[in-house]
Scaffold this motif. Sequence first.
Motif, mmCIF file in Angstrom:
data_model
loop_
_atom_site.group_PDB
_atom_site.id
_atom_site.type_symbol
_atom_site.label_atom_id
_atom_site.label_comp_id
_atom_site.label_asym_id
_atom_site.label_seq_id
_atom_site.Cartn_x
_atom_site.Cartn_y
_atom_site.Cartn_z
ATOM 1 N N TYR A 95 -33.722 -37.636 16.211
ATOM 2 C CA TYR A 95 -32.327 -38.179 16.465
ATOM 3 C C TYR A 95 -32.049 -38.018 15.446
ATOM 4 C CZ TYR A 95 -35.244 -41.984 19.184
ATOM 5 O OH TYR A 95 -35.988 -42.924 20.000
ATOM 6 N N GLN A 96 -31.986 -36.869 14.366
ATOM 7 C CA GLN A 96 -31.479 -35.872 13.796
ATOM 8 C C GLN A 96 -30.647 -37.043 13.280
ATOM 9 O OE1 GLN A 96 -29.201 -33.286 16.144
ATOM 10 N NE2 GLN A 96 -31.012 -32.309 17.057
ATOM 11 N N PRO A 97 -31.246 -37.981 12.110
ATOM 12 C CA PRO A 97 -30.251 -38.617 10.590
ATOM 13 C C PRO A 97 -29.234 -38.100 10.143
ATOM 14 C CG PRO A 97 -32.785 -39.285 10.798
ATOM 15 C CD PRO A 97 -32.253 -38.014 12.252
ATOM 16 N N THR A 98 -28.600 -38.008 9.151
ATOM 17 C CA THR A 98 -27.963 -37.684 8.241
ATOM 18 C C THR A 98 -29.364 -37.610 7.201
ATOM 19 O OG1 THR A 98 -26.138 -37.907 9.261
ATOM 20 C CG2 THR A 98 -26.555 -37.141 6.909
ATOM 21 N N ILE A 99 -29.817 -36.650 6.244
ATOM 22 C CA ILE A 99 -30.776 -37.152 5.898
ATOM 23 C C ILE A 99 -31.016 -36.000 3.973
ATOM 24 C CG2 ILE A 99 -32.912 -36.147 6.731
ATOM 25 C CD1 ILE A 99 -34.302 -38.269 5.750
ATOM 26 N N LEU A 100 -31.078 -36.820 3.443
ATOM 27 C CA LEU A 100 -31.844 -36.006 1.987
ATOM 28 C C LEU A 100 -32.958 -36.403 1.633
ATOM 29 C CD1 LEU A 100 -30.321 -34.398 -0.288
ATOM 30 C CD2 LEU A 100 -30.014 -36.420 -1.585
ATOM 31 N N PHE A 101 -33.582 -35.608 1.588
ATOM 32 C CA PHE A 101 -34.877 -35.218 1.278
ATOM 33 C C PHE A 101 -36.035 -34.832 0.116
ATOM 34 C CE2 PHE A 101 -35.270 -32.850 4.482
ATOM 35 C CZ PHE A 101 -36.860 -31.977 4.116
ATOM 36 N N VAL A 102 -36.757 -34.955 -0.505
ATOM 37 C CA VAL A 102 -37.549 -34.134 -1.847
ATOM 38 C C VAL A 102 -39.001 -34.717 -1.076
ATOM 39 C CG1 VAL A 102 -38.489 -33.939 -3.975
ATOM 40 C CG2 VAL A 102 -36.373 -34.646 -3.481
ATOM 41 N N GLU A 103 -39.446 -33.190 -0.843
ATOM 42 C CA GLU A 103 -40.658 -33.533 -0.173
ATOM 43 C C GLU A 103 -41.055 -32.180 -0.604
ATOM 44 O OE1 GLU A 103 -44.093 -34.368 0.653
ATOM 45 O OE2 GLU A 103 -42.881 -36.140 0.863
ATOM 46 N N HIS A 104 -42.771 -31.980 -1.561
ATOM 47 C CA HIS A 104 -43.447 -30.931 -1.390
ATOM 48 C C HIS A 104 -44.459 -30.147 -0.091
ATOM 49 C CE1 HIS A 104 -41.827 -31.318 -5.122
ATOM 50 N NE2 HIS A 104 -42.278 -32.519 -5.597
ATOM 51 N N ASP A 105 -44.360 -30.764 0.943
ATOM 52 C CA ASP A 105 -45.187 -30.507 1.899
ATOM 53 C C ASP A 105 -44.446 -29.595 2.714
ATOM 54 O OD1 ASP A 105 -46.135 -30.254 4.621
ATOM 55 O OD2 ASP A 105 -46.986 -32.086 4.591
ATOM 56 N N ARG A 106 -44.447 -28.285 1.774
ATOM 57 C CA ARG A 106 -44.275 -26.726 2.735
ATOM 58 C C ARG A 106 -43.991 -26.430 4.673
ATOM 59 N NH1 ARG A 106 -43.404 -22.347 0.070
ATOM 60 N NH2 ARG A 106 -45.130 -23.015 -1.297
ATOM 61 N N THR A 107 -45.452 -27.666 5.192
ATOM 62 C CA THR A 107 -44.714 -27.541 6.245
ATOM 63 C C THR A 107 -43.660 -28.235 6.830
ATOM 64 O OG1 THR A 107 -47.239 -26.702 6.881
ATOM 65 C CG2 THR A 107 -46.441 -28.078 8.739
ATOM 66 N N PHE A 108 -43.472 -29.813 6.489
ATOM 67 C CA PHE A 108 -42.619 -30.194 7.140
ATOM 68 C C PHE A 108 -41.299 -30.059 6.639
ATOM 69 C CE2 PHE A 108 -40.076 -34.618 5.349
ATOM 70 C CZ PHE A 108 -40.186 -34.994 6.899
ATOM 71 N N SER A 109 -40.964 -29.691 5.487
ATOM 72 C CA SER A 109 -39.911 -29.418 5.361
ATOM 73 C C SER A 109 -39.248 -27.958 6.079
ATOM 74 C CB SER A 109 -39.736 -28.590 3.104
ATOM 75 O OG SER A 109 -40.179 -30.064 2.198
#
Length: 491
Positions: free
Chosen positions: A467-481
């Motif tokens: 769906y490619q929403p506009t998102i700003l995120f903090v995440e330390h999961d390297r694979t996810f990021s």
Amino acid sequence: MSLINVTNLTFAYDGSYDNIFENVNFQIDTHWKLGFTGRNGRGKTTFLNLLLGKYEYSGNISANVSFEYFPFNVVNEERNTLDLISDIFPDYTHWKLMRELSLLEVSEDVLYRPFDSLSFGEQTKVLLAALFLKENSFLLIDEPTNHLDMTARKLVSDYLNTKSGFILVSHDRAFLDNCVDHILSINKTNIEIQKGNFSCWWENKKRQDSFEFAENEKLRKDINRLSDSAKRTSNWSNEVEKTKKGTTNSGSKLDKGYVGHKAAKMMKRSKSIENRQQSAIDEKSKLLKNIEDSDSLKISQLTYHKNQLAELENVSIFYDEKIICKVGFTIEQGDRIALVGKNGSGKSSIIKLICGENIAYTGTFRKGSQLKISYVSQDTSHLQGDLTDFAANNKIDESLFKSILRKLGFSRVQFEKDMSTYSGGQKKKVLIASSLCEQAHLYIWDEPLNYIDVISRIQIEELLLKYQPTILFVEHDRTFSENIATKFVNI
């Protein structure tokens, strides 16, 4: 080599009618580096507590080793760190402690500081160092990554890769891949062990799921064919039975004995087909036993009237006597921005500024008027009460909310429980499901994946990519990021 043998293990919590484990059998080599995975609420921590002897159970767990659990229960955190280590392991050797701290890149001075003055990452590393002073023990390491930034996760993963003799509960795929040689997985109906890292296990699981789906499709077609055949045969035998009291087309009387025998024969055949049908249904029920309910999620994003949603230019934030200097980036529609930086670098402060909290700053910060933001916080401690009230208080559709939770692995019985009793992963899923129910121009998620199981992480990845929403995120999961981000902003 020593073995841990689990035989016919059955366990349910007091007052529960559902077994967490039922007649479970497997064997663990105490030299393994064993990754432990499974959906939230499946019983990973429960199993570790069973090894520690905290609960009564039926069956048998036999082992010639002692068990040590991480994280330790630390009391009086205002005491010096070295004193706490002495409490945990009174007979430790100081040079061995210093060796472990050096491997974890922790300076000696932290030992002489109050434990509560250490960062969460430093606390985790110190406790891990103390854990590995326990020789001749099998170590139970329960989610050590939740307070580690991406750099620290790589360091700790490298550290664990030099060790052996542990069970590691983690949902970080890159972390597991780097430091385990076997996977213990709690599936829907069983527990299994496979050799290899997480990626090996995941590929095997996908192949097995594909095979079971194919077999299920064959069975479904066969069941439909058998069902139609049984129905036709049953109708035929009933029609024959009706002719007992009738006549032939020529008007002559029927031989009721012959007709009755014929009807009985057809009924027997019909019953045989019905039995075949039931056997096929039973066979089907044995398949798909471990295929997870990982249906795709949906999101309904609002379109903003401008391409640019927010902008920070030479922004310095003043927070807890710290200054975060000269941060600059823009958020445009379609961006998926990962904020990257060490713990304490100010990522959450930037998020709070964008969300509208009163944060002291200098520089230029612009945000679109009437911009609707959906925010997922790190903190879940406020969650209590039932889901129905939560949905009403947050003005989200209850049916959609619970449907998303079902797709994220919630059982229906969880809907009746107070949220304060949920696991850490289940609480985070409540916040994510709530966010997905909100129509927003911008989604801001602050460490959304803490405690969340791997399968749910992959579902959320697929959602964001679809769906490619506009998102700003903090995440330390390297694979996810790496899979999600279109931009990285380094703090």
